[in-house]
Scaffold this motif. Structure first.
Motif, PDB file in Angstrom:
ATOM      1  N   VAL A 292      -6.640  16.650  -4.061  1.00  0.00           N
ATOM      2  CA  VAL A 292      -6.499  15.143  -4.284  1.00  0.00           C
ATOM      3  C   VAL A 292      -5.187  14.326  -3.365  1.00  0.00           C
ATOM      4  CG1 VAL A 292      -6.323  12.719  -5.443  1.00  0.00           C
ATOM      5  CG2 VAL A 292      -8.246  14.751  -5.860  1.00  0.00           C
ATOM      6  N   GLU A 293      -3.708  15.422  -3.464  1.00  0.00           N
ATOM      7  CA  GLU A 293      -2.868  14.824  -3.459  1.00  0.00           C
ATOM      8  C   GLU A 293      -2.776  15.092  -1.563  1.00  0.00           C
ATOM      9  OE1 GLU A 293       0.439  17.785  -4.840  1.00  0.00           O
ATOM     10  OE2 GLU A 293      -0.252  17.562  -6.929  1.00  0.00           O
ATOM     11  N   GLY A 294      -3.554  15.529  -0.587  1.00  0.00           N
ATOM     12  CA  GLY A 294      -3.408  16.187   0.388  1.00  0.00           C
ATOM     13  C   GLY A 294      -3.533  14.856   1.020  1.00  0.00           C
ATOM     14  N   GLY A 295      -4.984  14.222   0.592  1.00  0.00           N
ATOM     15  CA  GLY A 295      -5.510  12.850   0.417  1.00  0.00           C
ATOM     16  C   GLY A 295      -4.305  11.423   0.212  1.00  0.00           C
ATOM     17  N   LEU A 296      -3.309  11.923  -0.846  1.00  0.00           N
ATOM     18  CA  LEU A 296      -2.813  10.913  -0.943  1.00  0.00           C
ATOM     19  C   LEU A 296      -1.460  10.823   0.530  1.00  0.00           C
ATOM     20  CD1 LEU A 296      -2.188  11.023  -4.590  1.00  0.00           C
ATOM     21  CD2 LEU A 296      -3.041   9.059  -3.647  1.00  0.00           C
ATOM     22  N   VAL A 297      -1.162  11.779   0.740  1.00  0.00           N
ATOM     23  CA  VAL A 297       0.156  12.627   1.464  1.00  0.00           C
ATOM     24  C   VAL A 297      -0.507  11.880   3.144  1.00  0.00           C
ATOM     25  CG1 VAL A 297       1.249  14.575   2.914  1.00  0.00           C
ATOM     26  CG2 VAL A 297       0.867  14.240   0.647  1.00  0.00           C
ATOM     27  N   ARG A 298      -2.055  12.285   3.280  1.00  0.00           N
ATOM     28  CA  ARG A 298      -2.243  12.000   4.701  1.00  0.00           C
ATOM     29  C   ARG A 298      -2.585  10.120   4.470  1.00  0.00           C
ATOM     30  NH1 ARG A 298      -6.852  14.422   5.053  1.00  0.00           N
ATOM     31  NH2 ARG A 298      -6.190  16.292   5.697  1.00  0.00           N
ATOM     32  N   ILE A 299      -3.084   9.258   3.159  1.00  0.00           N
ATOM     33  CA  ILE A 299      -2.908   8.207   3.332  1.00  0.00           C
ATOM     34  C   ILE A 299      -1.098   7.610   3.266  1.00  0.00           C
ATOM     35  CG2 ILE A 299      -3.114   6.291   2.354  1.00  0.00           C
ATOM     36  CD1 ILE A 299      -5.945   7.549   0.929  1.00  0.00           C
TER      37      ILE A 299
ATOM     38  N   GLY B   8       0.641  -0.810  -0.059  1.00  0.00           N
ATOM     39  CA  GLY B   8       0.091   0.138   0.071  1.00  0.00           C
ATOM     40  C   GLY B   8       0.799   1.581  -0.189  1.00  0.00           C
ATOM     41  N   MET B   9       2.135   0.960   0.703  1.00  0.00           N
ATOM     42  CA  MET B   9       3.189   2.356   0.636  1.00  0.00           C
ATOM     43  C   MET B   9       3.244   2.920  -0.457  1.00  0.00           C
ATOM     44  SD  MET B   9       4.969   2.789   4.120  1.00  0.00           S
ATOM     45  CE  MET B   9       6.472   3.535   3.625  1.00  0.00           C
ATOM     46  N   ILE B  10       3.349   1.677  -1.454  1.00  0.00           N
ATOM     47  CA  ILE B  10       4.396   2.154  -2.833  1.00  0.00           C
ATOM     48  C   ILE B  10       3.456   2.026  -3.912  1.00  0.00           C
ATOM     49  CG2 ILE B  10       5.393   0.515  -4.348  1.00  0.00           C
ATOM     50  CD1 ILE B  10       6.628  -1.608  -1.962  1.00  0.00           C
ATOM     51  N   PHE B  11       2.385   2.183  -3.575  1.00  0.00           N
ATOM     52  CA  PHE B  11       1.024   2.139  -4.449  1.00  0.00           C
ATOM     53  C   PHE B  11       0.818   3.298  -4.591  1.00  0.00           C
ATOM     54  CE2 PHE B  11      -3.521   2.794  -5.131  1.00  0.00           C
ATOM     55  CZ  PHE B  11      -3.316   2.566  -7.067  1.00  0.00           C
ATOM     56  N   PHE B  12       0.852   4.385  -2.796  1.00  0.00           N
ATOM     57  CA  PHE B  12       0.482   5.705  -2.248  1.00  0.00           C
ATOM     58  C   PHE B  12       1.239   6.405  -2.580  1.00  0.00           C
ATOM     59  CE2 PHE B  12      -2.815   3.468  -0.502  1.00  0.00           C
ATOM     60  CZ  PHE B  12      -4.271   4.164  -1.176  1.00  0.00           C
ATOM     61  N   VAL B  13       2.884   6.415  -2.589  1.00  0.00           N
ATOM     62  CA  VAL B  13       4.267   6.588  -3.030  1.00  0.00           C
ATOM     63  C   VAL B  13       4.358   7.124  -4.607  1.00  0.00           C
ATOM     64  CG1 VAL B  13       6.370   7.257  -3.125  1.00  0.00           C
ATOM     65  CG2 VAL B  13       5.149   6.843  -0.931  1.00  0.00           C
ATOM     66  N   LEU B  14       4.055   6.246  -5.041  1.00  0.00           N
ATOM     67  CA  LEU B  14       3.808   6.379  -6.373  1.00  0.00           C
ATOM     68  C   LEU B  14       2.925   7.287  -7.308  1.00  0.00           C
ATOM     69  CD1 LEU B  14       4.816   2.953  -7.770  1.00  0.00           C
ATOM     70  CD2 LEU B  14       6.432   4.895  -7.715  1.00  0.00           C
ATOM     71  N   LEU B  15       1.691   6.913  -6.693  1.00  0.00           N
ATOM     72  CA  LEU B  15       0.699   7.736  -7.170  1.00  0.00           C
ATOM     73  C   LEU B  15       0.473   9.488  -7.151  1.00  0.00           C
ATOM     74  CD1 LEU B  15      -2.514   5.906  -6.030  1.00  0.00           C
ATOM     75  CD2 LEU B  15      -1.932   6.686  -8.184  1.00  0.00           C
ATOM     76  N   GLN B  16       2.348   9.850  -5.944  1.00  0.00           N
ATOM     77  CA  GLN B  16       1.996  11.239  -5.874  1.00  0.00           C
ATOM     78  C   GLN B  16       2.600  12.011  -7.083  1.00  0.00           C
ATOM     79  OE1 GLN B  16       3.641  11.602  -1.595  1.00  0.00           O
ATOM     80  NE2 GLN B  16       2.416  10.736  -0.609  1.00  0.00           N
ATOM     81  N   VAL B  17       1.822  13.014  -6.699  1.00  0.00           N
ATOM     82  CA  VAL B  17       2.774  14.247  -7.434  1.00  0.00           C
ATOM     83  C   VAL B  17       4.256  14.603  -7.226  1.00  0.00           C
ATOM     84  CG1 VAL B  17       2.609  15.833  -9.439  1.00  0.00           C
ATOM     85  CG2 VAL B  17       0.602  14.726  -8.708  1.00  0.00           C
ATOM     86  N   PRO B  18       5.255  14.664  -8.118  1.00  0.00           N
ATOM     87  CA  PRO B  18       6.419  15.358  -7.582  1.00  0.00           C
ATOM     88  C   PRO B  18       6.310  16.203  -7.256  1.00  0.00           C
ATOM     89  CG  PRO B  18       6.714  14.056  -9.805  1.00  0.00           C
ATOM     90  CD  PRO B  18       5.395  13.948  -9.189  1.00  0.00           C
ATOM     91  N   LYS B  19       7.195  16.914  -6.720  1.00  0.00           N
ATOM     92  CA  LYS B  19       7.492  18.916  -6.515  1.00  0.00           C
ATOM     93  C   LYS B  19       7.910  19.094  -7.222  1.00  0.00           C
ATOM     94  CE  LYS B  19       5.582  18.610  -2.356  1.00  0.00           C
ATOM     95  NZ  LYS B  19       4.454  18.112  -1.850  1.00  0.00           N
ATOM     96  N   GLN B  20       8.610  18.929  -8.191  1.00  0.00           N
ATOM     97  CA  GLN B  20       9.241  19.430  -9.680  1.00  0.00           C
ATOM     98  C   GLN B  20       8.211  19.867 -10.671  1.00  0.00           C
ATOM     99  OE1 GLN B  20      10.281  16.086  -8.696  1.00  0.00           O
ATOM    100  NE2 GLN B  20      12.086  16.815  -7.997  1.00  0.00           N
TER     101      GLN B  20
END
Length: 74
Positions: free
Chosen positions: A47-54, A16-28
């Motif tokens: 949506v990014e706030g939810g991904l960071v929280r999860i 789950g961590m791998i999945f949600f980390v890969l879904l996040q948009v890079p800061k660049q």
């Protein structure tokens, strides 16, 4: 028995961590990409706030399960 349960939960949290980390948009991506995505429609961070929280919650479970596996395996 309990050790096996913790290891299975640990593996699921890892996936789950791998999945949600890969879904996040890079800061660049920059400011223009965040404005074009319609972030104001979904709140301040969208949506990014939810991904960071999860991801943060899964990281907490990861550390907790790692400690429990260490304690139970002794």
């Amino acid at each position: 028995m309990i050790l096996t349960l913790f290891i299975v939960l640990f593996a699921l949290v890892c996936v789950g961590m791998i999945f949600f980390v890969l879904l996040q948009v890079p800061k660049q991506a920059g400011l223009s990409a965040s404005m074009a995505s319609g972030g104001s429609l979904l709140g301040g961070r969208g949506v990014e706030g939810g991904l960071v929280r999860i991801t943060s919650v899964l990281g907490g479970f990861f550390m907790l399960l790692a400690l429990l596996i260490n304690l139970v395996s002794r």
